[in-house]
Design a protein around this motif. Structure first.
Motif, PDB file in Angstrom:
ATOM      1  N   PHE A 191      -8.397   0.051  -3.140  1.00 18.28           N
ATOM      2  CA  PHE A 191      -8.800  -0.638  -1.917  1.00 18.28           C
ATOM      3  C   PHE A 191      -8.203  -2.046  -1.873  1.00 18.28           C
ATOM      4  CE2 PHE A 191     -11.745  -3.077   0.781  1.00 18.28           C
ATOM      5  CZ  PHE A 191     -11.719  -2.283   1.924  1.00 18.28           C
ATOM      6  N   ALA A 192      -8.216  -2.731  -3.010  1.00 18.40           N
ATOM      7  CA  ALA A 192      -7.633  -4.074  -3.067  1.00 18.40           C
ATOM      8  C   ALA A 192      -6.132  -4.045  -2.780  1.00 18.40           C
ATOM      9  CB  ALA A 192      -7.901  -4.693  -4.433  1.00 18.40           C
ATOM     10  N   ARG A 196       0.139   1.979  -7.059  1.00 11.76           N
ATOM     11  CA  ARG A 196      -0.627   2.278  -5.852  1.00 11.76           C
ATOM     12  C   ARG A 196      -0.442   3.727  -5.436  1.00 11.76           C
ATOM     13  NH1 ARG A 196      -0.507  -0.640   0.114  1.00 11.76           N
ATOM     14  NH2 ARG A 196       1.353   0.645   0.366  1.00 11.76           N
ATOM     15  N   LEU A 239      -9.587   4.385   3.907  1.00 18.81           N
ATOM     16  CA  LEU A 239     -10.356   4.470   2.666  1.00 18.81           C
ATOM     17  C   LEU A 239     -11.846   4.244   2.930  1.00 18.81           C
ATOM     18  CD1 LEU A 239      -7.940   2.547   0.275  1.00 18.81           C
ATOM     19  CD2 LEU A 239      -8.469   4.998   0.209  1.00 18.81           C
ATOM     20  N   GLU A 240     -12.157   3.336   3.846  1.00 20.36           N
ATOM     21  CA  GLU A 240     -13.556   3.091   4.201  1.00 20.36           C
ATOM     22  C   GLU A 240     -14.174   4.325   4.859  1.00 20.36           C
ATOM     23  OE1 GLU A 240     -13.074  -0.421   6.593  1.00 20.36           O
ATOM     24  OE2 GLU A 240     -13.940  -1.687   5.023  1.00 20.36           O
ATOM     25  N   SER A 287      -4.628  -1.871  -0.943  1.00 21.61           N
ATOM     26  CA  SER A 287      -4.323  -1.248   0.354  1.00 21.61           C
ATOM     27  C   SER A 287      -4.167  -2.240   1.491  1.00 21.61           C
ATOM     28  CB  SER A 287      -5.446  -0.262   0.722  1.00 21.61           C
ATOM     29  OG  SER A 287      -6.637  -0.972   1.056  1.00 21.61           O
ATOM     30  N   LYS A 288      -4.577  -3.510   1.256  1.00 22.96           N
ATOM     31  CA  LYS A 288      -4.632  -4.472   2.353  1.00 22.96           C
ATOM     32  C   LYS A 288      -3.278  -4.743   2.995  1.00 22.96           C
ATOM     33  CE  LYS A 288      -9.033  -5.113   1.835  1.00 22.96           C
ATOM     34  NZ  LYS A 288      -9.605  -6.399   1.477  1.00 22.96           N
ATOM     35  N   SER A 317      -6.610   0.684   4.373  1.00 21.01           N
ATOM     36  CA  SER A 317      -7.952   0.262   3.967  1.00 21.01           C
ATOM     37  C   SER A 317      -9.013   0.858   4.880  1.00 21.01           C
ATOM     38  CB  SER A 317      -8.057  -1.267   3.947  1.00 21.01           C
ATOM     39  OG  SER A 317      -7.773  -1.807   5.236  1.00 21.01           O
ATOM     40  N   SER A 322     -10.026  10.531   7.607  1.00 14.69           N
ATOM     41  CA  SER A 322      -9.439   9.712   6.553  1.00 14.69           C
ATOM     42  C   SER A 322      -8.135  10.306   6.036  1.00 14.69           C
ATOM     43  CB  SER A 322     -10.437   9.564   5.409  1.00 14.69           C
ATOM     44  OG  SER A 322      -9.856   8.894   4.311  1.00 14.69           O
ATOM     45  N   THR A 348     -15.109  -5.752  -2.101  1.00 16.62           N
ATOM     46  CA  THR A 348     -15.021  -4.332  -2.408  1.00 16.62           C
ATOM     47  C   THR A 348     -16.044  -3.535  -1.643  1.00 16.62           C
ATOM     48  OG1 THR A 348     -16.551  -4.549  -4.222  1.00 16.62           O
ATOM     49  CG2 THR A 348     -14.227  -4.855  -4.732  1.00 16.62           C
ATOM     50  N   THR A 386     -11.789   0.922  -6.327  1.00 21.11           N
ATOM     51  CA  THR A 386     -11.850  -0.514  -6.039  1.00 21.11           C
ATOM     52  C   THR A 386     -10.461  -1.136  -6.120  1.00 21.11           C
ATOM     53  OG1 THR A 386     -14.063  -0.589  -6.999  1.00 21.11           O
ATOM     54  CG2 THR A 386     -12.945  -2.690  -6.700  1.00 21.11           C
TER      55      THR A 386
END
Length: 479
Positions: free
Chosen positions: A383-384, A437, A396-397, A386-387, A393, A421, A370, A380
């Motif tokens: 993000f998980a 999601r 998001l970062e 989004s992979k 992802s 973003s 995370t 969190t």
């Protein structure tokens, strides 16, 4: 060549020539000695249509009173001529201004277009279509600040929004395709002309620059695409407005309502008296929310008020009023930033508490790859999830990095990261099917869009030059 002689005015010099008129700089003989421009029309050269145009121009100028429209002071006649006395614009016209500068920076172009749009908004409220908008008919005042004014209403006419005409009017290079091709047209022809003027401001030439009328007509008839010079760069908002104005088909062209509301012009925050009163009202509400400990609402209201105050500050020419307004603006900036820091610290404490409770219920989350522990549980989870989608992802970062820059007060980099973003996430949201999601992504996009807007509001305040009061009038306007 001898200058004309009339009772109440002394003619000083010739300053312009039109198809049926000569314009002179003159001074009124009575006290105070006011400098004006007088359009002198030779009666013997007038055709019936020219007489009609002149009568229409005089009748319109009698009633059109606006900061960005050249004011008619008087009109009179003698045996040989008709005279129209106008306010004198000491900065020449926009055409010469562009030639002198070669091309104008985007922020200068925005300033002129904003002033032109305010004039057009007033004309539309009075059902007037100018019909001959071009740089030569946009005059400039240098004092007390650089100001654009629409002039020469010789081709203007009353035209309701749904009313259509056939008569050819205007100057070919700035004439809308529907006029040039002898199709029916309506008041949207002015918007095409604005597009050509905007293009010329940005790039130093018209989009269909031609050596002859025939060549120009062929380009229009073939509906050749509008091409931007390859070596140039303009912002996405600027490009969007430009290409929306230069639509060959008037039904595809931007409407007046959307033109006045376009983000590039930002007429909502234009430096006009009405907006000063609005800014004051917003500040009063902000102070009230601040006193009631409604921190987030106070931040929003202070920031929104600053979006009105900053253009007013930049546009102010009275040095005493400018300094007083600058002092007030700095106070609002300081208070908004103090509240922002309080709010961020509170949110971080709250999120850490939420994360601790979630970890107690779901220890397996600790093993996830995370982001920083200060992020919320919903982020969190998003993000998980989004992979599985390319680019999500990473976007998001970038958004999380924007939040960090914002907390550090690095507004420029924060805004850049938020925009980067959102540039990825918003299109992905549009394609995302219903489900958990999508709900999480929608929530995050909304959060960051609001954060980006607040960042922009705070960032613009950093552009105020504390030495602006010592600059020239022209530099003040063009910063």
């Amino acid at each position: 060549m001898s200058l004309p002689t009339v009772n109440d005015y002394s003619f000083l010099e010739k300053i312009g020539t039109g198809s049926y008129a000569i314009v002179y700089k003159a001074v009124k003989k009575t006290t105070p000695r006011e400098v004006i421009a007088i359009k002198c029309v030779d009666k013997s050269t007038l055709s019936k249509s020219a007489i009609d145009n002149l009568v229409t121009e005089i009748n319109l100028l009698k009633i059109l009173k606006h900061e960005h429209i050249v004011e008619m002071k008087d009109f009179f006649w003698d045996e040989g001529n008709i005279y129209i006395a106008m306010e004198y614009c000491d900065g020449g016209d926009l055409s010469n201004f562009i030639k002198k500068k070669h091309k104008l920076p985007e922020n200068v172009c925005r300033k002129f277009l904003q002033q032109l749009a305010l004039a057009l908004k007033y004309l539309r409220e009075n059902s007037v279509c100018h019909m001959d908008l071009k740089p030569q008919n946009l005059l400039l005042m240098k004092r007390p600040k650089l100001t654009l004014k629409v002039g020469d209403f010789g081709f203007a006419q009353y035209l309701a929004p749904s009313e259509q005409k056939f008569t050819i009017r205007g100057s070919p290079l700035y004439m809308a395709p529907e006029i040039l091709l002898r199709h029916k047209y309506d008041c949207r022809v002015d918007l095409w002309s604005v597009g050509v003027i905007m293009y010329e401001c940005l790039f130093g030439k018209a989009p269909y620059s031609s050596n002859s009328f025939q060549e120009l007509a062929e380009k229009i008839k073939d509906m050749r695409p509008i091409e931007l010079p390859k070596s140039s760069y303009i912002s996405p908002a600027c490009k969007n407005l430009l290409l929306s104005l230069l639509k060959h088909n008037p039904s595809e062209r931007i409407t007046f309502e959307d033109f006045f509301a376009h983000e590039f012009l930002d007429l909502k925050h234009a430096p006009i008296q009405e907006n000063f009163h609005h800014a004051v009202a917003l500040v009063q509400k902000a102070v009230q929310s601040d006193a009631q400990k409604n921190t987030k609402e106070a931040i929003h209201l202070y920031s929104e008020a600053l979006r009105y105050f900053i253009p007013l500050l930049i546009n102010e020419v009275d040095l005493q009023r400018k300094e007083a307004l600058r002092s007030r603006v700095n106070e609002y900036i300081k208070r908004a930033e103090q509240l922002k820091n309080v709010c961020l610290n509170y949110d971080r404490s709250e999120e850490r508490g939420v994360m601790q409770k979630e970890d107690e219920r779901a220890p397996s989350l600790q093993r996830m790859n995370t982001l920083d522990r200060s992020t919320s549980f919903s982020f969190t989870e998003l993000f998980a999830l989004s992979k599985s989608t390319t680019g999500m992802s990473g976007a998001l970062e970038i958004g999380e990095a924007a939040e960090q820059y914002l907390a550090e007060g690095n507004y420029a980099l924060a805004l850049e990261k938020f925009q980067s973003s959102l540039g990825v996430l918003v299109p992905l949201l549009g394609k995302e099917p219903p489900g958990r999601r999508r709900d999480l992504l929608h929530k995050q996009v909304q959060l960051w869009m609001k954060a980006a807007e607040s960042t922009k509001e705070l960032l613009v305040t950093k552009d105020i030059d504390p030495q602006a009061a010592n600059e020239t009038h022209e530099q003040c306007v063009l910063q």
